[in-house]
Design a protein around this motif. Structure first.
Motif, mmCIF file in Angstrom:
data_model
loop_
_atom_site.group_PDB
_atom_site.id
_atom_site.type_symbol
_atom_site.label_atom_id
_atom_site.label_comp_id
_atom_site.label_asym_id
_atom_site.label_seq_id
_atom_site.Cartn_x
_atom_site.Cartn_y
_atom_site.Cartn_z
ATOM 1 N N THR A 169 0.828 -1.209 0.000
ATOM 2 C CA THR A 169 0.000 0.000 0.000
ATOM 3 C C THR A 169 0.858 1.255 0.000
ATOM 4 N N LYS A 170 1.842 1.317 0.897
ATOM 5 C CA LYS A 170 2.691 2.501 0.992
ATOM 6 C C LYS A 170 3.613 2.634 -0.225
ATOM 7 N N ALA A 171 4.120 1.502 -0.706
ATOM 8 C CA ALA A 171 5.006 1.551 -1.878
ATOM 9 C C ALA A 171 4.255 2.042 -3.110
ATOM 10 N N LYS A 172 3.011 1.603 -3.274
ATOM 11 C CA LYS A 172 2.217 2.039 -4.426
ATOM 12 C C LYS A 172 1.874 3.527 -4.342
ATOM 13 N N GLU A 173 1.702 4.034 -3.125
ATOM 14 C CA GLU A 173 1.416 5.466 -2.966
ATOM 15 C C GLU A 173 2.536 6.324 -3.531
ATOM 16 N N VAL A 174 3.771 5.801 -3.493
ATOM 17 C CA VAL A 174 4.928 6.557 -3.981
ATOM 18 C C VAL A 174 5.232 6.218 -5.432
ATOM 19 N N TYR A 175 5.359 4.929 -5.751
ATOM 20 C CA TYR A 175 5.908 4.514 -7.043
ATOM 21 C C TYR A 175 4.856 4.166 -8.101
ATOM 22 N N SER A 176 3.587 4.078 -7.702
ATOM 23 C CA SER A 176 2.533 3.755 -8.667
ATOM 24 C C SER A 176 1.578 4.923 -8.878
ATOM 25 N N ASN A 177 1.935 6.061 -8.331
ATOM 26 C CA ASN A 177 1.094 7.250 -8.428
ATOM 27 C C ASN A 177 1.583 8.113 -9.585
ATOM 28 N N SER A 178 0.845 8.110 -10.689
ATOM 29 C CA SER A 178 1.291 8.835 -11.883
ATOM 30 C C SER A 178 1.352 10.333 -11.674
ATOM 31 N N ARG A 179 0.792 10.823 -10.572
ATOM 32 C CA ARG A 179 0.841 12.260 -10.290
ATOM 33 C C ARG A 179 2.010 12.642 -9.388
ATOM 34 N N ASN A 180 2.811 11.680 -9.026
ATOM 35 C CA ASN A 180 4.013 11.969 -8.247
ATOM 36 C C ASN A 180 4.939 12.843 -9.101
ATOM 37 N N SER A 181 5.371 13.961 -8.565
ATOM 38 C CA SER A 181 6.183 14.913 -9.337
ATOM 39 C C SER A 181 7.535 14.350 -9.744
ATOM 40 N N GLN A 197 2.764 -0.421 -12.681
ATOM 41 C CA GLN A 197 3.660 -0.882 -11.615
ATOM 42 C C GLN A 197 5.102 -1.066 -12.064
ATOM 43 N N ASP A 198 5.485 -0.494 -13.202
ATOM 44 C CA ASP A 198 6.835 -0.708 -13.722
ATOM 45 C C ASP A 198 7.906 -0.026 -12.870
ATOM 46 N N ILE A 199 7.604 1.162 -12.361
ATOM 47 C CA ILE A 199 8.590 1.856 -11.517
ATOM 48 C C ILE A 199 8.722 1.139 -10.180
ATOM 49 N N LEU A 200 7.603 0.732 -9.618
ATOM 50 C CA LEU A 200 7.652 -0.037 -8.375
ATOM 51 C C LEU A 200 8.431 -1.330 -8.575
ATOM 52 N N ARG A 220 6.116 -7.805 3.861
ATOM 53 C CA ARG A 220 4.693 -7.647 3.542
ATOM 54 C C ARG A 220 3.928 -6.809 4.568
ATOM 55 N N TYR A 221 4.199 -7.009 5.840
ATOM 56 C CA TYR A 221 3.415 -6.336 6.879
ATOM 57 C C TYR A 221 4.151 -5.142 7.496
ATOM 58 N N ASP A 222 5.229 -4.703 6.840
ATOM 59 C CA ASP A 222 5.941 -3.513 7.307
ATOM 60 C C ASP A 222 5.111 -2.266 7.033
ATOM 61 N N ASN A 223 5.164 -1.324 7.969
ATOM 62 C CA ASN A 223 4.513 -0.030 7.769
ATOM 63 C C ASN A 223 5.498 1.025 7.306
ATOM 64 N N ASP A 224 6.701 0.605 6.974
ATOM 65 C CA ASP A 224 7.780 1.538 6.631
ATOM 66 C C ASP A 224 8.442 1.071 5.333
ATOM 67 N N ILE A 225 8.591 1.980 4.372
ATOM 68 C CA ILE A 225 9.265 1.627 3.111
ATOM 69 C C ILE A 225 10.571 2.413 2.971
ATOM 70 N N SER A 226 11.140 2.855 4.101
ATOM 71 C CA SER A 226 12.322 3.723 4.045
ATOM 72 C C SER A 226 13.515 3.041 3.385
ATOM 73 N N GLU A 227 13.700 1.736 3.604
ATOM 74 C CA GLU A 227 14.822 1.038 2.982
ATOM 75 C C GLU A 227 14.667 1.045 1.460
ATOM 76 N N LEU A 228 13.462 0.747 0.995
ATOM 77 C CA LEU A 228 13.172 0.757 -0.437
ATOM 78 C C LEU A 228 13.416 2.143 -1.021
ATOM 79 N N SER A 229 12.877 3.164 -0.390
ATOM 80 C CA SER A 229 13.002 4.531 -0.902
ATOM 81 C C SER A 229 14.434 5.018 -0.874
#
Length: 387
Positions: A169-181, A197-200, A220-229
């Motif tokens: 959910t959190k990863a898609k908010e960043v990498y699957s959002n076509s309106r992300n600047s 989902q290609d960028i994700l 899967r159940y992490d609430n933090d995507i800081s390592e990915l980002s």
């Protein structure tokens, strides 16, 4: 898995209370709040192109069937769309005035401007819906099995469905959002679309070093995507700092792998810029995508550039010259065999037994023309190329 067939629900029933989030391209709720249209295991809405969304409405007006819909019962009087969210979201968006369709005279019509009989036809169209109940594993296995309508899910969309949870959910908010600047910047280096989902997928491939599925399972159940980002940003920042140029051929390269191999090496961006420009201008470099790895590797592996080889006319002309000279002197037409001491010292090779070679290597400024061409026997040419 238990199923129940519903045939009396209408479009008006399902679109009652429809909510659409234009920022995330999501159809959120319908059926008077009982239906979640896009649960996290579903792909983003991709029908908003003026063609596929219009085609759904056109099919309804022509009274064509729009196919089975599958809902999952997740609690008492609560459901999620298992299959059909693209169609439902398209219908909901049309009924709430998000796009228009053209009539036979090419006049655009939003839902509210349709004749009453056509509005009634759409709202009273009955849908064929299967309500499914089962375990999470059963539901997601069925989700993969019935994914045959419209555009099939790609690998990352399937993984999102299998490992749905707070991390996805959190990863898609960043990498699957076509309106992300940041999408425009990222798209210079990554091939594909955020909505698909290609960028994700790329971000996960990089951080997991190719073990994407294992990484998604363990987080899967992490609430933090800081390592990915953090890792993704490190790769992008490294590429953009080394290469001043942003060239079309940079899109889709294995930047995560190149980062792992070369990010500890220091580079002068101005020097890199000069090398990139020189190689782009070189007519003998036929593989532009290899330029970047070639420069990162200290300009040693010329195979990455697929430097243009001698054409057949040049090879045949050079072969005939060497053969005539060799026969006149009683030596081999391979210059390296001719200076040897074995039986091949006087051997005359056939053209098919020889390869064209640069006298002065291309990497040292040698050109790919007949003046810099020599024919060598295949054994010597391969040995020379391996040095």
């Amino acid at each position: 898995m238990k199923t129940q067939l519903l045939v009396n629900l209408t479009i008006e029933d399902i679109c009652n209370g429809f909510v659409y989030n234009s920022i995330e391209n999501k159809g959120l709720y319908g059926w008077s709040g009982k239906l979640t249209i896009q649960p996290e295991y579903q792909r983003n809405y991709i029908y908003a192109d003026g063609k596929r969304d219009v085609a759904v409405i056109d099919s309804i007006l022509k009274e064509y069937p729009i196919g089975l819909l599958y809902f999952v019962k997740v609690a008492e009087d609560k459901y999620e769309v298992l299959d059909g969210q693209q169609r439902i979201t398209s219908i909901g968006r049309y009924l709430t005035g998000k796009f228009a369709i053209l009539d036979e005279h090419d006049i655009p019509h939003y839902f509210e401007s349709l004749p009453d009989d056509k509005k009634k036809l759409i709202k009273e169209t009955k849908l064929t819906i299967y309500i499914c109940e089962g375990t999470e594993s059963e539901i997601k296995e069925w989700f993969k099995t019935i994914n045959i309508q419209g555009i099939p899910l790609n690998e990352q969309e399937l993984l999102n469905s299998i490992y749905s949870g707070p991390f996805v959910t959190k990863a898609k908010e960043v990498y699957s959002n076509s309106r992300n600047s940041n999408i425009n910047k990222w798209s210079a280096y990554i091939k594909g679309e955020a909505n698909r989902q290609d960028i994700l997928a790329t971000a996960l491939e990089w951080v997991s070093r190719g073990q994407k599925e294992h990484y998604m399972s363990s987080h899967r159940y992490d609430n933090d995507i800081s390592e990915l980002s953090s890792y993704f940003d490190s790769v992008i920042d490294w590429v953009s700092s080394v290469f001043i140029d942003v060239e079309p051929e940079m899109k889709g390269l294995e930047w995560g792998e190149l980062y792992e191999r070369y990010h500890t090496t220091s580079y002068d961006p101005s020097d890199v810029h000069s090398k990139v420009q020189k190689l782009y201008e070189d007519p003998f470099v036929t593989h532009k995508k290899g330029i970047f790895e070639y420069i990162l590797g200290n300009c040693l592996d010329t195979k990455l550039l697929e430097v243009r080889v001698f054409d057949e006319s040049t090879k045949r002309t050079k072969y005939n010259q060497q053969k005539a000279d060799a026969e006149a002197k009683g030596i081999s037409n391979c210059p390296l065999c001719a200076i040897g001491h074995d039986a091949n010292r006087t051997r005359i090779y056939k053209l098919a037994e020889m390869d064209a070679d640069h006298v002065t290597a291309w990497s040292k400024g040698g050109s790919t023309d007949i003046k810099n061409c020599q024919m060598l026997c295949k054994t010597h040419n391969r040995a020379k190329g391996n040095k």
